[in-house]
Design a protein around this motif. Structure first.
Motif, mmCIF file in Angstrom:
data_model
loop_
_atom_site.group_PDB
_atom_site.id
_atom_site.type_symbol
_atom_site.label_atom_id
_atom_site.label_comp_id
_atom_site.label_asym_id
_atom_site.label_seq_id
_atom_site.Cartn_x
_atom_site.Cartn_y
_atom_site.Cartn_z
ATOM 1 N N VAL A 94 -5.284 -5.326 -4.364
ATOM 2 C CA VAL A 94 -6.687 -5.132 -4.746
ATOM 3 C C VAL A 94 -7.551 -6.236 -4.140
ATOM 4 N N TRP A 131 -9.742 1.265 -7.536
ATOM 5 C CA TRP A 131 -8.629 0.376 -7.226
ATOM 6 C C TRP A 131 -7.975 -0.156 -8.502
ATOM 7 N N HIS A 152 2.045 1.913 -3.477
ATOM 8 C CA HIS A 152 1.067 1.732 -4.546
ATOM 9 C C HIS A 152 0.921 2.956 -5.434
ATOM 10 N N TYR A 196 0.836 -1.205 0.000
ATOM 11 C CA TYR A 196 0.000 0.000 0.000
ATOM 12 C C TYR A 196 0.871 1.255 0.000
ATOM 13 N N THR A 244 -4.293 5.603 -5.110
ATOM 14 C CA THR A 244 -4.716 4.449 -4.326
ATOM 15 C C THR A 244 -5.829 4.849 -3.364
ATOM 16 N N ALA A 301 -7.894 -5.672 -0.475
ATOM 17 C CA ALA A 301 -8.874 -4.614 -0.220
ATOM 18 C C ALA A 301 -10.295 -5.146 -0.360
ATOM 19 N N LEU A 346 -14.400 -1.131 -6.660
ATOM 20 C CA LEU A 346 -13.256 -1.697 -7.369
ATOM 21 C C LEU A 346 -12.742 -0.810 -8.496
ATOM 22 N N MET A 358 -7.780 2.117 2.365
ATOM 23 C CA MET A 358 -7.922 0.691 2.635
ATOM 24 C C MET A 358 -9.000 0.479 3.692
#
Length: 442
Positions: free
Chosen positions: A367, A420, A337, A334, A426, A370, A417, A429
């Motif tokens: 992903v 993401w 990212h 993360y 990003t 998440a 999604l 989370m």
């Protein structure tokens, strides 16, 4: 994106003949391609690079050909009507020194020489250096391999050994059948002084490792874990989707392992070092047999589904078996990212040059992590098992996954999604408001 196949026909079967002679030495080869025209064809293309072309026939009649980069353009003597089956035969001299390089996880691919033979790494578009094909990850066909080797050497390929024939000159022809359709990028054939190690997995699944003679003992400890890995993955993803499995130990400097269907190739060094690292690699390639091999990607931009799943389950297994915790690995991903998005594109937005960069691995596993944090472990597990069962033996893409996940979870996951998978930054989370992405550096 490049790396695409061809249109106008569907391949029903490849029959490949290789009259192998010696390491790094050209040899005679042939491909018989049984296909059906999906449109009227006055000409058609095959993906075929390098090698020395001798002749091409269509239904037994010589055809006109020309080379256009990596394409072999074939003009049959008579047009082929839509819906008609036809057979193409290509005779050529194969060059087992032919390879290419990518500046990503794949690095060197194509023919991979070994001390006494060869193996192949065709991903992503290297099959065309080995045989003429319709080379796209969504397109699959059964393959028959007929490989002739000198005395003292063995051959192996995807699937089942049909039989061997000893010739009067002492050479042996090995015939293998892939048993199930296979994408060109997942083809494997190898020649060398091998020991075949037989075992079994869950429910008696045949497990066949193929090991250079001098590496049998040294690699046994990690190879013997395959039944455990199979059982662990089956508890999460359901039954293994092929008829057999095994590890081909690559006696090469190959930098990466590869999920060649039913026979993953794993470099020797991966099996001679740390157990945690070895198991991560072994579980990664085995996971691909559910996601990537059985459930093929629809297009290259869907690669995150294949590599992301393999990395996610590799990390999850490692978490449970003495490695870094999944949460720690995902937090580290993360933090990087945004930088990966800047350098390599969002998970579902690769370019040809960034296809196998880290975003398609840890970045795509993030992903899935998440998604699990969003819907909970129970719903996530249902999504995963439904994904690999509903699309078993089929090609599927990002939209398919989002739609299926939404249906199984009982909520529209598209708005969650989308950023993401495609966004420039990003998203937060779920459940971890303290996680922060590092600033992006140009």
């Amino acid at each position: 994106m490049p790396l695409a196949g061809n249109g106008g026909y569907t391949v029903r079967r490849y029959t490949l003949d290789f009259d192998w002679r010696a390491p790094r030495t050209p040899f005679e080869a042939g491909a018989t391609i049984s296909a059906t025209a999906t449109q009227a064809l006055s000409r058609f293309d095959l993906d075929f690079a390098g090698n020395t072309l001798h002749r091409v026939t269509v239904d037994g009649t010589p055809a006109t050909t020309r080379r256009d980069g990596d394409e072999l353009v074939v003009t049959p003597a008579r047009p082929i009507p839509r819906g008609r089956p036809f057979t193409v035969r290509v005779a050529y001299t194969a060059d087992p020194t032919q390879g290419r390089h990518r500046d990503d996880a794949i690095q060197d691919y194509g023919w991979v020489p070994t001390p006494d033979g060869t193996l192949v790494c065709a991903q992503p578009d290297g099959a065309r250096m080995i045989f003429p094909a319709d080379d796209h990850p969504s397109l699959r066909a059964p393959v028959t391999f007929r490989i002739t080797t000198p005395a003292g050497l063995s051959a192996v390929a995807n699937g089942r050994l049909v039989g061997t024939v000893r010739r009067p000159d002492g050479r042996t022809r090995w015939t293998y059948d892939s048993e199930q359709p296979i994408a060109a990028q997942l083809v494997q054939l190898a020649i060398g002084r091998f020991t075949f190690v037989a075992g079994s997995g869950p429910r008696g699944l045949p497990v066949r490792d193929v090991v250079p003679d001098g590496l049998v003992t040294d690699t046994e400890a990690y190879r013997s874990l395959t039944p455990e890995h199979l059982a662990w993955l089956e508890r999460r993803l359901g039954p293994y989707p092929f008829r057999r499995y095994g590890v081909l130990v690559g006696d090469t400097e190959l930098p990466v392992a590869l999920e060649t269907q039913s026979l993953s190739v794993v470099p020797r060094d991966d099996l001679l070092g740390d157990r945690v690292d070895a198991e991560r690699n072994l579980v990664h390639e085995l996971t691909h047999h559910w996601t990537g091999d059985s459930v093929a990607i629809r297009r290259w931009s869907d690669l995150w589904l294949s590599e992301g799943h393999a990395r996610f389950y590799e990390r999850l297994y490692s978490d449970e078996h003495g490695g870094v915790s999944l949460e720690s690995a995902m937090r580290a991903a993360y933090e990087q990212h945004d930088q990966w998005r800047h350098d390599e594109g969002a998970p579902a937005e690769p370019t040809a040059d960034t296809l196998f960069k880290v975003m398609r691995y840890d970045g795509s596993a993030l992903v899935l992590f998440a998604l699990r944090e969003k819907v909970g472990e129970a719903a996530f597990d249902r999504i995963e098992r439904t994904w690999v069962s509903e699309y078993r033996g089929r090609a599927a893409g990002t939209r398919d996954f989002v739609a299926l996940a939404s249906r199984v979870a009982g909520e529209d996951l598209g708005p969650f999604l989308e950023p993401w998978l495609h966004g420039p930054r990003t998203p937060p989370m779920p459940g971890h408001p303290d996680w922060q992405a590092d600033p992006v550096e140009d």
